[in-house]
Design a protein around this motif. Sequence first.
Motif, PDB file in Angstrom:
ATOM      1  N   ASN A  41      27.722  52.863 -76.762  1.00  0.00           N
ATOM      2  CA  ASN A  41      26.796  53.921 -76.676  1.00  0.00           C
ATOM      3  C   ASN A  41      25.049  53.186 -76.325  1.00  0.00           C
ATOM      4  O   ASN A  41      24.326  53.379 -75.403  1.00  0.00           O
ATOM      5  CB  ASN A  41      25.724  54.440 -77.792  1.00  0.00           C
ATOM      6  N   LEU A  45      23.453  54.172 -72.699  1.00  0.00           N
ATOM      7  CA  LEU A  45      21.345  53.971 -72.852  1.00  0.00           C
ATOM      8  C   LEU A  45      20.804  53.227 -72.127  1.00  0.00           C
ATOM      9  O   LEU A  45      19.665  52.996 -71.592  1.00  0.00           O
ATOM     10  CB  LEU A  45      20.572  53.325 -74.020  1.00  0.00           C
ATOM     11  N   ASN A  66      19.398  60.769 -75.629  1.00  0.00           N
ATOM     12  CA  ASN A  66      19.176  62.167 -76.885  1.00  0.00           C
ATOM     13  C   ASN A  66      20.605  61.876 -77.621  1.00  0.00           C
ATOM     14  O   ASN A  66      20.411  61.443 -79.149  1.00  0.00           O
ATOM     15  CB  ASN A  66      18.274  62.912 -77.131  1.00  0.00           C
ATOM     16  N   ALA A  69      22.073  58.284 -78.493  1.00  0.00           N
ATOM     17  CA  ALA A  69      21.233  57.282 -79.541  1.00  0.00           C
ATOM     18  C   ALA A  69      21.319  58.341 -80.791  1.00  0.00           C
ATOM     19  O   ALA A  69      21.232  57.444 -81.984  1.00  0.00           O
ATOM     20  CB  ALA A  69      19.108  57.937 -79.167  1.00  0.00           C
TER      21      ALA A  69
END
Length: 399
Positions: A41, A45, A66, A69
């Motif tokens: 992840n 990002l 989103n 996160a």
Amino acid sequence: MAANSTFVSFDGGIQRLEGEDTKLIIPAVLSTISGIGIGGNLLVLVVLIYVFASQSASEAYVMLANLSATDLLILSLCAPVRAITYYKQTWTLGILACRTTEWIQHSCLAVKAFTLLATSQARHSFSRNPEDQLNFRQKNVVITLALIWTLALLFPVPDILFSRLKEEGNISLCISERTFNSQDAMRIFHKLLPLGIYVLPVILSAVSHIRNIFLIKPSSNDEAFFSRQYENSLMYLSIIAINTLLMLPEWVSWVWMRHKSSESCKPSAALLIFAQVCVYLSSAVFPAVLLTMYVPLRESLGNLCSLLACRQSKHRLRNVNEMRMVVMKVLDERACATLSDKHSDASCQTLPDLEHFWSERRNTTVAEDSDPLPWERLVQSKVELQPLTSVVPLLENPV
């Protein structure tokens, strides 16, 4: 346990497990899944930040950021709590963590479900009117994200109200209990929570993406554009399907624990542990699905890797040039030092060639065998020349 309360389930992991194998294996599995998922992840990002910096942002990229996160929060906040609980086999994190651990996890799961639903609705509107949705409207996306997070944080608030810390012997238990006065409210909440953040978002999101696939009508002019839209819809459908399958054991066991008819009918500990592992596995699988199936993000990852490799090669070349300059500077300093030492010695000493020249000139006596003018000292010869008269007959009477 109070007379007017009913034990429902453990919060933050089962605190009554027997055996040393479960004490070591389950925390190791959760830690491995959490570490892999956090790395994936974070990579997503970083790639999305690179996309935002290199080109104009889009609504799809913001929603994907989103989602990533949210998965990062689940893996970094919720999974370590379960790993510590299974390792200690008691609750050691205090009353505040006991009251908020289930609330945080359910809020993050609600954010994922609502984000996928909002993305599906936005893509459905885009498929119907592409010309009206081409421009990115940042204000609308911010409002949508604010509504998603507000609703997701408020929806599972009863998890905070009905969680408590209970001491039993020499261990602490974090449990969720149902009091006599709150039985009706708890029954309603136990039905609304899985329905609101699991069943309805999954159905509506899947239906929207399936409709988008059937609404896509490629033309000869924009065949590449419609092909890309078709691939994106398949990618979102894959994310929804994987998330639905991996979340199914968690919600089945959650509803089973709260609607069981008797204590003998409760789910086994193996099912509860497997359900919790699947929750974190769904967050760890999301980056792999996204980076393999979403073509623009995969291309951006390749461009970012090429840029980093180019910068690293330039940095190495710069370091080599700097080392070369340092070496040349040191050699120049040594050469200058050597020349200065020679000049200082020459100022107080006579050169060897000149010294030899002056020592030779001091010896004014020249040896006889090396005299350059030997004929100056030759004695005049006493041999007399023969008269020319004796030579004339020979010239007149040649033989």
